[in-house]
Design a protein around this motif. Sequence first.
Motif, mmCIF file in Angstrom:
data_model
loop_
_atom_site.group_PDB
_atom_site.id
_atom_site.type_symbol
_atom_site.label_atom_id
_atom_site.label_comp_id
_atom_site.label_asym_id
_atom_site.label_seq_id
_atom_site.Cartn_x
_atom_site.Cartn_y
_atom_site.Cartn_z
ATOM 1 N N LEU A 48 0.838 -1.194 0.000
ATOM 2 C CA LEU A 48 0.000 0.000 0.000
ATOM 3 C C LEU A 48 0.873 1.243 0.000
ATOM 4 N N PRO A 49 0.534 2.259 -0.785
ATOM 5 C CA PRO A 49 1.266 3.517 -0.667
ATOM 6 C C PRO A 49 0.994 4.140 0.706
ATOM 7 N N LEU A 50 2.052 4.515 1.416
ATOM 8 C CA LEU A 50 1.897 5.124 2.742
ATOM 9 C C LEU A 50 2.547 6.502 2.719
ATOM 10 N N ASP A 51 1.993 7.375 3.504
ATOM 11 C CA ASP A 51 2.476 8.754 3.527
ATOM 12 C C ASP A 51 3.634 8.892 4.527
ATOM 13 N N LEU A 52 4.761 8.229 4.228
ATOM 14 C CA LEU A 52 5.917 8.291 5.134
ATOM 15 C C LEU A 52 7.084 8.935 4.399
ATOM 16 N N PRO A 53 7.957 9.662 5.117
ATOM 17 C CA PRO A 53 9.135 10.220 4.441
ATOM 18 C C PRO A 53 10.044 9.094 3.948
ATOM 19 N N PRO A 54 10.769 9.304 2.841
ATOM 20 C CA PRO A 54 11.645 8.236 2.345
ATOM 21 C C PRO A 54 12.858 8.042 3.263
ATOM 22 N N LEU A 55 13.389 6.844 3.241
ATOM 23 C CA LEU A 55 14.631 6.562 3.973
ATOM 24 C C LEU A 55 15.789 7.175 3.197
ATOM 25 N N ASP A 56 16.584 8.010 3.839
ATOM 26 C CA ASP A 56 17.710 8.670 3.183
ATOM 27 C C ASP A 56 19.013 8.135 3.789
ATOM 28 N N LEU A 57 19.536 7.061 3.187
ATOM 29 C CA LEU A 57 20.742 6.428 3.734
ATOM 30 C C LEU A 57 21.953 7.339 3.620
ATOM 31 N N CYS A 58 21.997 8.163 2.558
ATOM 32 C CA CYS A 58 23.148 9.059 2.394
ATOM 33 C C CYS A 58 23.198 10.071 3.523
ATOM 34 N N GLN A 59 22.018 10.522 3.933
ATOM 35 C CA GLN A 59 22.004 11.478 5.041
ATOM 36 C C GLN A 59 22.387 10.785 6.343
ATOM 37 N N LEU A 60 21.928 9.532 6.520
ATOM 38 C CA LEU A 60 22.282 8.780 7.727
ATOM 39 C C LEU A 60 23.781 8.496 7.779
ATOM 40 N N GLY A 61 24.340 8.126 6.619
ATOM 41 C CA GLY A 61 25.796 7.954 6.528
ATOM 42 C C GLY A 61 26.314 6.646 7.077
ATOM 43 N N GLN A 62 25.952 6.320 8.338
ATOM 44 C CA GLN A 62 26.509 5.116 8.963
ATOM 45 C C GLN A 62 25.434 4.312 9.689
ATOM 46 N N LEU A 63 25.611 3.003 9.657
ATOM 47 C CA LEU A 63 24.781 2.111 10.465
ATOM 48 C C LEU A 63 25.726 1.290 11.335
ATOM 49 N N HIS A 64 25.317 1.013 12.570
ATOM 50 C CA HIS A 64 26.197 0.288 13.498
ATOM 51 C C HIS A 64 25.558 -1.008 13.974
ATOM 52 N N PHE A 65 26.406 -1.976 14.257
ATOM 53 C CA PHE A 65 25.942 -3.274 14.760
ATOM 54 C C PHE A 65 26.926 -3.768 15.820
ATOM 55 N N HIS A 66 26.405 -4.336 16.902
ATOM 56 C CA HIS A 66 27.293 -5.023 17.852
ATOM 57 C C HIS A 66 26.541 -6.112 18.593
ATOM 58 N N GLU A 67 27.283 -6.924 19.325
ATOM 59 C CA GLU A 67 26.698 -8.056 20.057
ATOM 60 C C GLU A 67 25.908 -7.557 21.269
ATOM 61 N N PRO A 68 24.833 -8.243 21.627
ATOM 62 C CA PRO A 68 24.141 -7.884 22.877
ATOM 63 C C PRO A 68 24.955 -8.313 24.100
ATOM 64 N N ASP A 69 24.817 -7.564 25.196
ATOM 65 C CA ASP A 69 25.520 -7.889 26.434
ATOM 66 C C ASP A 69 24.543 -8.594 27.390
ATOM 67 N N LEU A 70 24.707 -9.904 27.515
ATOM 68 C CA LEU A 70 23.755 -10.687 28.309
ATOM 69 C C LEU A 70 23.972 -10.524 29.815
ATOM 70 N N GLN A 71 25.086 -9.911 30.212
ATOM 71 C CA GLN A 71 25.292 -9.634 31.640
ATOM 72 C C GLN A 71 24.397 -8.479 32.090
ATOM 73 N N ARG A 72 24.346 -7.451 31.255
ATOM 74 C CA ARG A 72 23.527 -6.288 31.628
ATOM 75 C C ARG A 72 22.061 -6.498 31.260
ATOM 76 N N PHE A 73 21.811 -7.285 30.221
ATOM 77 C CA PHE A 73 20.424 -7.504 29.767
ATOM 78 C C PHE A 73 20.068 -8.983 29.926
ATOM 79 N N ARG A 74 19.880 -9.377 31.199
ATOM 80 C CA ARG A 74 19.703 -10.792 31.511
ATOM 81 C C ARG A 74 18.402 -11.357 30.977
ATOM 82 N N CYS A 75 17.415 -10.482 30.760
ATOM 83 C CA CYS A 75 16.114 -10.978 30.275
ATOM 84 C C CYS A 75 16.258 -11.676 28.926
#
Length: 393
Positions: A281-308
């Motif tokens: 469906l066409p939705l009235d949302l702004p487009p994703l602008d990856l160039c403006q974002l520039g960077q995406l980050h990823f890392h492992e979850p810390d199970l000591q601090r987030f025990r749930c």
Amino acid sequence: MPVMKRLAVLGSTGSIGVSTLEIAAAHPDRFQIVALTAGRNLELLAVQVKHFRPVVVAVRTEADALELRRIFGETSLEILYGTDGLIACATAGDVDMVVSAIVGAAGLEPTLAAIQAGKDIALANKETLVAAGPLVMAAVRDHGVALFPVDSEHSAIFQSLEGHRMHDVRRLILTASGGPFRTASLSELTQVTPEDALVHPNWSMGRKITIDSATMMNKGLEVIEARWLFDLPAEQIDVHIHPESIVHSMVEYVDGAVIAQLGLPDMKTPIAYALSYPERLPLDLPPLDLCQLGQLHFHEPDLQRFRCLDLAYQALRTGGTAPAVMNAANEIAVDAFLERQLSFLAIANLIEEVLSRHEVRPLTDLEQVLAADAWSRDMARQLVADQDMEYCQ
Ligand code: NAD
Ligand code: MG
């Protein structure tokens, strides 16, 4: 001409419910609202009823049903209440699809009833699959209904699986924002208040899921949800922290290819896809602008601090009634935290304690799930009431 789809929206006054109705209002040629249900927000429900003119609604209590009757007078609107009311809305004769957007295990019974009545499901209520995944998926198969994920991660995986064979999947990678305390130290986490935890960096959601995101129980529930939706074991479901919430999740294939779905963090995209699959469906949302974002980050979850998150993986591996018990204990722990009866870090302590006292049984039927859920709630409430320092500080 698009086909008109008749919807029942369970939890219409919540965050997902409201977004669903915004999509329906923008596409009146595609969606007709037949049934609405709400917990307590009668004011908003009344506005929704006036706009969408459903034939049946359900609220939580008889008193609220009477109040709604007073507001609407002698119209033909059917007004029901309680679990029976929810089930009647979820199974109403001409409903094609049920949007399951109640929060918590309260969503289980009406969702299962809808499946058994042959309704397609747009599933936001992840607790349904956490508590009773094998039973729910068996019912989906037995009754030949389609169940579409609304949760953004699962929608992303669903989209990333299209055109591929499950046989070729090496693993699913669920992304997680990490919530408001992603970089907080353990000692900082001891000081967290409900106000701190209710502010999510990327998503605007109901209170329970916002707290679940802060503890990362939400990701734990989503790992279990993915296990049943996509029929893969825990060993093939990983979690990456991704603070920007742009990559909504990924599928890694045996040849090393990784397919992901990206988008701005707005639930309207996954809700609309569940409602209109296989169309977009066409939705009235702004487009994703990856160039403006520039960077995406990823890392492992810390199970000591987030025990749930770790507790959820353990409950999934244990199986049987363990995930239902974990889920119910979490609901009580979140309420107690919001009521300032439990500290933020004690949420995990309480869940772990309830799980350790539970005698796990294989999952056989709905009654057994409901009994395990009820046992867990009682036990969790008792532990909170006892104010045992170990669990509550
Ligand atoms: P919410 O708290 O904003 O809304 C919940 C809705 O359910 C409301 O209409 C409320 O009145 C109703 N409700 C609550 N308890 C009830 C009960 N016992 N009986 C009947 N009705 C009851 O919650 P939400 O954020 O919209 O989340 C709904 C579900 O969708 C949850 O399972 C959540 O995990 C899931 N989900 C939400 C989001 C999000 O962005 N909000 C994203 C992914 C998944
Ligand atoms: Mg999610």
